[in-house]
Design a protein around this motif. Structure first.
Motif, PDB file in Angstrom:
ATOM      1  N   ILE A 253       0.869  -1.180   0.000  1.00  0.00           N
ATOM      2  CA  ILE A 253       0.000   0.000   0.000  1.00  0.00           C
ATOM      3  C   ILE A 253       0.901   1.224   0.000  1.00  0.00           C
ATOM      4  CG2 ILE A 253      -1.792   1.300   1.214  1.00  0.00           C
ATOM      5  CD1 ILE A 253      -2.715  -1.249   2.504  1.00  0.00           C
ATOM      6  N   ASN A 254       0.824   2.000  -1.071  1.00  0.00           N
ATOM      7  CA  ASN A 254       1.669   3.192  -1.203  1.00  0.00           C
ATOM      8  C   ASN A 254       3.146   2.857  -1.008  1.00  0.00           C
ATOM      9  OD1 ASN A 254      -0.632   4.850  -1.585  1.00  0.00           O
ATOM     10  ND2 ASN A 254      -0.910   5.021   0.636  1.00  0.00           N
ATOM     11  N   GLN A 262      -4.675  -5.039   7.753  1.00  0.00           N
ATOM     12  CA  GLN A 262      -5.222  -4.436   6.536  1.00  0.00           C
ATOM     13  C   GLN A 262      -5.868  -5.489   5.642  1.00  0.00           C
ATOM     14  OE1 GLN A 262      -1.559  -2.567   5.357  1.00  0.00           O
ATOM     15  NE2 GLN A 262      -2.186  -0.548   6.108  1.00  0.00           N
ATOM     16  N   ALA A 266      -9.710  -5.548   4.549  1.00  0.00           N
ATOM     17  CA  ALA A 266     -10.003  -5.503   3.113  1.00  0.00           C
ATOM     18  C   ALA A 266     -10.878  -6.680   2.708  1.00  0.00           C
ATOM     19  CB  ALA A 266      -8.698  -5.498   2.314  1.00  0.00           C
ATOM     20  N   GLY A 296      -5.722   2.192   5.832  1.00  0.00           N
ATOM     21  CA  GLY A 296      -5.102   1.757   4.586  1.00  0.00           C
ATOM     22  C   GLY A 296      -5.852   0.637   3.899  1.00  0.00           C
ATOM     23  N   VAL A 298      -8.880   0.450   3.167  1.00  0.00           N
ATOM     24  CA  VAL A 298      -9.899   0.959   2.240  1.00  0.00           C
ATOM     25  C   VAL A 298      -9.375   0.977   0.809  1.00  0.00           C
ATOM     26  CG1 VAL A 298     -11.341   2.962   1.687  1.00  0.00           C
ATOM     27  CG2 VAL A 298     -11.023   2.281   4.066  1.00  0.00           C
ATOM     28  N   SER A 299      -8.071   1.169   0.629  1.00  0.00           N
ATOM     29  CA  SER A 299      -7.494   1.233  -0.720  1.00  0.00           C
ATOM     30  C   SER A 299      -6.801  -0.056  -1.133  1.00  0.00           C
ATOM     31  CB  SER A 299      -6.498   2.394  -0.802  1.00  0.00           C
ATOM     32  OG  SER A 299      -5.455   2.242   0.148  1.00  0.00           O
ATOM     33  N   LEU A 300      -6.965  -1.111  -0.355  1.00  0.00           N
ATOM     34  CA  LEU A 300      -6.304  -2.388  -0.649  1.00  0.00           C
ATOM     35  C   LEU A 300      -7.245  -3.299  -1.433  1.00  0.00           C
ATOM     36  CD1 LEU A 300      -3.701  -4.018  -0.086  1.00  0.00           C
ATOM     37  CD2 LEU A 300      -4.847  -4.952   1.935  1.00  0.00           C
ATOM     38  N   ASN A 301      -6.798  -3.739  -2.591  1.00  0.00           N
ATOM     39  CA  ASN A 301      -7.611  -4.624  -3.434  1.00  0.00           C
ATOM     40  C   ASN A 301      -7.053  -6.037  -3.394  1.00  0.00           C
ATOM     41  OD1 ASN A 301      -9.430  -2.602  -4.476  1.00  0.00           O
ATOM     42  ND2 ASN A 301      -7.714  -1.831  -5.693  1.00  0.00           N
TER      43      ASN A 301
END
Length: 333
Positions: A253-254, A262, A266, A296, A298-301
């Motif tokens: 992540i980033n 996380q 997710a 974090g 929330v943006s992890l696929n």
């Protein structure tokens, strides 16, 4: 960024569970707890969850300090229904209308606010028809003391009956990679009825983070009484954590390595998409750094292969998530 949880209640995509901010899992520093609350709102985690029973009111009083200057930035949820029983020294559940009115008045006073955004029935009083309890809650909405209603640990049938009395914005129940019983009936019912889902203990009461040393838990830590934390079960359940760790090792992540926490969060967010309803987990923490870590997710696929591996790991969980009859919806389904 906000999402419509249910009944047009817009909340942040991740919430903060307040229970850990008071001494439930061990000592808590009120100064650090308040700093964590403020930091959460600063970074966009504005859906704050508490209950009248957490710290026997102390948790609501702590959150009142946040609300004093930031009420308009917070979507506030609290609960009623779990009452102490002086006769036994234990706990009892109450859902009678008199207690509903008594509880909301006390919570509003402790929180020092005029209205509660989301008011939950914390547990079902099996002696009182749910229609009667929800009817009393609906009166609070009419009186302007509460904006939206929620239910915790209800069955699909109980949810259906409640919605017949008043719109329900959210169901809150334990749901995580190692607690999936709600997917059988409650989650499908919520999706069909337009009710959002708020998973509590989405990190398995800390176990799914891979950092919890069960042997080091304090003697008074209530997790020691949960069957899946028992000696034999916890060793078997470690296999679930190993799969989560492996998936985390495949992700960033980033530019930073993803963490087991996380990944666990997710997975829940992905479950919401797969099962067709809004899902807003409320992980609890006392530390600002953990708020950032959790956000974090929330943006992890997760890939289909990773989701399948996590699903399969969940099938091997050993031990119940509760040691009290009727305490969770699974017991009544």
């Amino acid at each position: 960024m906000t999402i419509n949880l249910g009944d047009n209640l817009r909340v942040s995509p991740l919430g903060l569970g307040g229970m850990a901010l008071t001494p439930v899992y061990g000592p808590a520093d009120p100064v650090e707890s308040l700093a964590t609350l403020n930091h959460a709102v600063d970074v966009g985690v504005s859906f704050i969850d508490t209950a009248n029973v957490y710290g026997m009111g102390a948790n609501e009083e702590l959150i009142a300090k946040l609300l004093k200057d930031r009420r308009g930035e917070v979507q506030l949820a609290t609960k009623f229904g779990i009452a102490s029983n002086p006769a036994t020294g234990g706990r009892e559940v109450r859902g009678d209308p008199a207690y509903v009115k008594e509880s909301v008045a006390a919570s509003l006073k402790r929180l020092n606010t005029e209205v509660i955004d989301l008011y939950y029935m914390h547990r079902l009083d099996t002696r009182v028809p749910i229609e009667e309890t929800v009817g009393a809650m609906a009166e609070l909405v009419a009186e302007g003391k509460v904006r939206h209603l929620g239910l915790s640990e209800v069955t699909a049938a109980e949810l259906e009956r409640a919605v017949g009395v008043h719109p329900i914005a959210a169901v809150q129940s334990e749901w995580s990679i190692w607690s999936r019983d709600v997917e059988q009936s409650v989650v499908p019912a919520a999706a069909r009825l337009g009710v959002g889902f708020v998973p509590y203990s989405p990190l398995g009461r800390g176990f799914l983070t891979g950092t919890l040393q069960v042997s080091a838990l304090a003697e008074g830590d209530f997790r020691r009484r949960i069957p899946r934390f028992a000696d034999g079960a916890i060793d078997a359940n470690q296999a679930v954590v190993e799969v989560i760790r492996r998936v985390a090792g495949e992700l960033t992540i980033n530019g930073a390595a993803a963490t087991p926490a996380q990944v666990a969060l997710a997975w829940l967010l992905a479950q919401g998409e797969r099962l067709g309803l809004p899902v807003v987990p409320i992980p609890g923490t006392r530390r600002s750094a953990r708020v950032d870590e959790n956000l974090g997710a929330v943006s992890l696929n997760l890939s289909e292969a990773q989701l399948a591996a996590l699903d399969q790991a969940a099938d091997a969980v050993v031990g119940s998530r509760s040691n009290s009859p009727n305490w969770v919806s699974q017991d009544r389904e």
